[in-house]
Design a protein around this motif. Structure first.
Motif, PDB file in Angstrom:
ATOM      1  N   GLN A  44      57.686  60.709  60.459  1.00 55.91           N
ATOM      2  CA  GLN A  44      57.782  59.407  61.099  1.00 55.91           C
ATOM      3  C   GLN A  44      56.798  59.318  62.256  1.00 55.91           C
ATOM      4  OE1 GLN A  44      61.868  58.571  62.008  1.00 55.91           O
ATOM      5  NE2 GLN A  44      61.309  56.581  62.867  1.00 55.91           N
ATOM      6  N   ALA A  45      56.712  60.410  63.020  1.00 54.47           N
ATOM      7  CA  ALA A  45      55.793  60.426  64.159  1.00 54.47           C
ATOM      8  C   ALA A  45      54.348  60.331  63.692  1.00 54.47           C
ATOM      9  CB  ALA A  45      56.005  61.697  64.975  1.00 54.47           C
ATOM     10  N   ALA A  46      54.046  61.020  62.587  1.00 52.55           N
ATOM     11  CA  ALA A  46      52.664  60.989  62.095  1.00 52.55           C
ATOM     12  C   ALA A  46      52.272  59.576  61.676  1.00 52.55           C
ATOM     13  CB  ALA A  46      52.505  61.952  60.920  1.00 52.55           C
ATOM     14  N   THR A  47      53.179  58.878  60.962  1.00 42.93           N
ATOM     15  CA  THR A  47      52.833  57.513  60.551  1.00 42.93           C
ATOM     16  C   THR A  47      52.801  56.584  61.766  1.00 42.93           C
ATOM     17  OG1 THR A  47      55.135  57.074  60.028  1.00 42.93           O
ATOM     18  CG2 THR A  47      53.721  57.701  58.221  1.00 42.93           C
ATOM     19  N   MET A  48      53.745  56.792  62.686  1.00 42.34           N
ATOM     20  CA  MET A  48      53.763  55.954  63.883  1.00 42.34           C
ATOM     21  C   MET A  48      52.457  56.112  64.664  1.00 42.34           C
ATOM     22  SD  MET A  48      55.377  53.707  65.426  1.00 42.34           S
ATOM     23  CE  MET A  48      57.138  53.555  65.367  1.00 42.34           C
ATOM     24  N   THR A  49      51.910  57.339  64.665  1.00 41.54           N
ATOM     25  CA  THR A  49      50.646  57.565  65.360  1.00 41.54           C
ATOM     26  C   THR A  49      49.547  56.692  64.769  1.00 41.54           C
ATOM     27  OG1 THR A  49      51.310  59.831  65.691  1.00 41.54           O
ATOM     28  CG2 THR A  49      48.997  59.331  66.049  1.00 41.54           C
ATOM     29  N   MET A  50      49.499  56.615  63.439  1.00 41.08           N
ATOM     30  CA  MET A  50      48.448  55.814  62.801  1.00 41.08           C
ATOM     31  C   MET A  50      48.599  54.342  63.182  1.00 41.08           C
ATOM     32  SD  MET A  50      48.470  57.471  59.000  1.00 41.08           S
ATOM     33  CE  MET A  50      49.210  59.055  58.768  1.00 41.08           C
ATOM     34  N   VAL A  51      49.838  53.836  63.100  1.00 42.14           N
ATOM     35  CA  VAL A  51      50.084  52.426  63.420  1.00 42.14           C
ATOM     36  C   VAL A  51      49.735  52.145  64.886  1.00 42.14           C
ATOM     37  CG1 VAL A  51      51.810  50.610  63.470  1.00 42.14           C
ATOM     38  CG2 VAL A  51      51.916  52.347  61.719  1.00 42.14           C
TER      39      VAL A  51
ATOM     40  N   SER B 263      53.479  58.695  70.577  1.00 39.59           N
ATOM     41  CA  SER B 263      54.101  58.465  69.276  1.00 39.59           C
ATOM     42  C   SER B 263      55.018  59.627  68.928  1.00 39.59           C
ATOM     43  CB  SER B 263      53.032  58.345  68.184  1.00 39.59           C
ATOM     44  OG  SER B 263      52.204  57.268  68.445  1.00 39.59           O
ATOM     45  N   PHE B 264      54.513  60.828  69.073  1.00 44.54           N
ATOM     46  CA  PHE B 264      55.318  62.008  68.772  1.00 44.54           C
ATOM     47  C   PHE B 264      56.479  62.121  69.753  1.00 44.54           C
ATOM     48  CE2 PHE B 264      51.834  63.094  66.094  1.00 44.54           C
ATOM     49  CZ  PHE B 264      52.357  63.936  65.134  1.00 44.54           C
TER      50      PHE B 264
END
Lengths: 235, 459
Positions: free
Chosen positions: B69-76, B377-378
């Motif tokens: 979730q954190a990895a995708t949130m980082t991209m967004v 994000s993380f």
């Protein structure tokens, strides 16, 4: 003829800001526009650089009509504006600000050369190369704005009130450098409130009053004109 | 128990931040082999932590979920930081574009494993034709000056709709060629399993990103000419429209497999740590290279002063549009990766209220700081979801509601104490501008004369 402005009419909504302004700038000159607040000096510069659109009239640069060319194209043609109030990019470093000036250019070596040239005119900028633009003093910011304007390697540099808010010593230094830049081959169109100083370094001058040119001629002639003396020079 | 868990969670967040710092440091190393080895090691560390050793996993399933979730949130959030932090366009629509990316990619792979290649073909052909149409119309319109934005928008939308129509027809035409090789979910054909499926997944993510980017182009073109506040409202409206379309995707849109408000189930769970890490790195590298290029400086100068930017020769409208499209591309990629991790998409996930999360992360991490966004994000996912949810649930069934009290208070405190965001302007390792650092050494001569020392020298 490098720049030819003919019968320029510019409006801000209903306000007729420039009413048939005509003048020209020859290659290698320093030409000054002087006038009171609201006379239309900055409007003239902003129209030339494409930030404003004239309603009628023509602007010819190197014989080419540019009055409907967008601002970003005009920079590429060789006109660079140093905007009023400096408008440097505060969170970018001095180097990055200068690189912004060279935005339209691609050759890295040539850009580096231009940067060295700017540093030779403004050694202070070199000392502060990695400092953020916003942390510079007013005079240094003016130097940066002027240097940034030179980075696009313009044949015509438009300077809008370079002395604004600077101490007398700094004003003298800035004007000395402007002359130096001119001697290196850049034509300069200068807009100034500080008429005495501007006239002392210019070749020719135009006096603007409420959107019209009321007087023109050699800079020293204009400076000697009794009306100009009483209105702008305070003598 | 609670104290132990609290300390453990804080330790986890600290370890993660250390991990990110190390990753960015090693990516910024001048030697290529150190870079490659470091990135590989960073990948391997998490991969090992996620591996099951006879029932023992360093990171349990819950932590694993948070990590993805954190990895995708980082991209967004990186995409939003580009739009809002670097370019100064206040966008509330990022979450909608995230949803578009998620649904688009999910539909492609869902159809693929169910013996229907049309999703892949239509979107693939569509984005290529649509891209060509946009490029061609753009080149054509460039010849004329003073075309009103809405007129050029009409040209673009007609072109893209025509391209989409053609893509649907072509997709239906080509589908019989692929369908026999796809098999059924129970008995997958050669193209719907193994490496082929991985390749399809990779393209599905890229397609979803490109699809999102083209949608954002069409949306941004008329809307970006509004002032910043109006732009914010318009993007909020966009997010709501997208959410409504998701809720009704099986009735007013011809996508019965999306199942509307009931949520889309059966999406193949193809996002492994490899893919999440891969796309995360791609987004970070793209973003960093963009920011430190001349275009990146132009993006920042437009935020600072549009007039001065125009005087520098920047086409401000084009610059804003480019930034918006790239930012939304990142959101689309993030959505696609998310959809294939979670395996289930519900419109509730893309509700516009949840859409404030990336905005909060960007402000929390520091506007215009890439490192801040990544760290935030993380940190945010592990803090809000990991720490508070579990910690508070041990205090009673109603207690987890308190996290939405504790979390705004944390935000308020941060804004009061550090208005520039968690990290302000600091960038770690790889994300720093390398050129400046090397030039500093090169020009190591001390400043002469009476000028005061510049504050950044030697820093």
């Amino acid at each position: 003829m490098l720049l030819e402005v003919d019968n320029l009419n510019v409006y801000y909504g209903a306000i007729h800001a420039l009413q048939g302004v005509s003048f020209n700038v020859e290659e290698g000159e320093i030409v000054t526009l002087i006038g009171a607040n609201g006379a239309g000096k900055s409007t003239t510069l902003r129209t030339i650089s494409g930030l404003l659109q004239p309603r009628t009239g023509s602007i010819k640069f190197k014989g080419k009509e540019i009055s409907t060319t967008p601002a970003e194209q005009i920079v590429r043609l060789g006109i660079s504006q140093v905007p009023e109030g400096r408008k440097i990019f505060a969170p970018l470093t001095v180097r990055e600000n200068l690189m912004m000036g060279a935005y339209t250019r691609t050759d890295k070596n040539e850009i580096e050369q231009s940067m060295q040239l700017v540093f030779s005119s403004f050694p202070r900028l070199k000392e502060r190369i990695d400092q953020l633009g916003g942390t510079l003093s007013g005079g240094e910011q003016q130097m940066l704005a002027t240097g940034r304007g030179l980075m696009s390697k313009p044949s015509l540099l438009l300077l809008d009130e370079p002395s604004m808010g600077l101490s007398p010593i700094l004003v003298e230094e800035i004007f000395r450098i402007i002359q130096e830049i001119n001697k290196q081959g850049t034509t300069i169109l200068l807009v100034e409130q500080n008429a005495l100083m501007a006239l002392s370094i210019s070749h020719r001058a135009y006096v603007l009053e409420t959107g019209r040119i009321v007087l023109s001629g050699d800079a020293h002639e204009v400076a000697e004109n009794p009306q100009v003396k009483s209105a702008y020079l305070g003598v | 128990m609670e104290v132990g868990f609290l300390l453990g969670s804080l330790l986890k967040i600290a370890l993660l931040l250390g991990y990110l710092y190390g990753l960015l440091r090693v990516m910024g190393h001048p030697k290529l082999w150190v870079k490659a080895l470091g990135v590989l090691a960073a990948f391997a560390v998490i991969q090992v932590a996620l591996t099951d050793f006879n029932g023992f996993k360093l990171l349990n399933a819950f932590d694993q979920g948070l990590l993805f979730q954190a990895a995708t949130m980082t991209m967004v959030a990186l995409g939003l930081n580009l739009i809002y932090g670097f370019n100064g366009q206040f966008s509330l629509g990022q979450w909608g574009f995230y949803g578009i990316g998620a649904y688009c990619a999910a539909d492609i792979t869902y159809r693929w494993v169910n013996g229907d290649a049309r999703g892949f073909l239509v979107v693939g052909i569509g984005i290529i034709l649509g891209g060509l149409a946009i490029w061609g119309i753009g080149a054509f319109l460039k010849r004329y000056r003073g075309i009103p934005v809405l007129s050029s928008f009409t040209f673009y939308i007609l072109g893209v709709v025509a391209a989409g129509f053609l893509a649907v027809k072509l997709g239906a035409l080509l589908n019989p060629l692929f369908a026999p090789l796809l098999g059924t979910p129970a008995n997958p054909g050669p193209l719907a399993s193994g490496l082929a499926l991985q390749v399809v997944f990779f393209f599905a993510v890229i397609f979803a990103g490109a699809f999102t980017a083209e949608i954002s182009f069409l949306f941004g073109l008329p809307v970006l000419s509004l002032g910043s506040d109006y732009f914010g409202i318009a993007t909020l409206g966009f997010a709501i429209v997208i959410n409504t379309l998701m809720v009704n995707s099986d009735t007013i849109l011809p996508f019965p497999e999306m199942k509307g408000g009931r949520g889309m189930i059966g999406i193949p769970k193809l996002t492994t740590w490899f893919w999440a890490f891969f796309f995360l790195l791609v987004v970070i590298i793209l973003m960093r290279n963009l920011i430190h290029s001349s275009t990146g400086r132009a993006i920042m100068s437009v935020r600072e002063d549009e007039t001065a930017s125009r005087a520098m020769g920047i086409n401000v409208a084009e610059n804003k549009l480019l930034t918006f499209v790239v930012g939304c591309f990142f959101a689309g990629i993030g959505g696609a990766v998310y959809a294939h991790y979670i395996g289930f998409l519900s419109p509730g996930t893309f509700d516009f209220l949840v859409g404030f999360n990336p905005l909060i992360i960007v402000v929390f991490g520091g506007l215009g700081s890439m490192t801040g966004t990544i760290a935030a994000s993380f940190g945010w996912v592990f803090f809000l979801e990991g720490l508070l949810r579990v910690l508070l649930s041990q205090m009673g069934t109603e207690a987890p509601t308190w996290r939405y009290v504790l979390y705004p208070i944390t935000l308020l405190l941060l804004i009061l104490i550090r208005p520039q965001g968690l990290l302000g302007n600091v960038e770690w390792g790889f994300l720093k501008s390398v050129k400046v650092a090397s030039r500093q050494k090169e020009a190591g001569t001390p400043p002469t004369g009476d000028a005061p020392q510049s504050i950044q020298e030697g820093a």
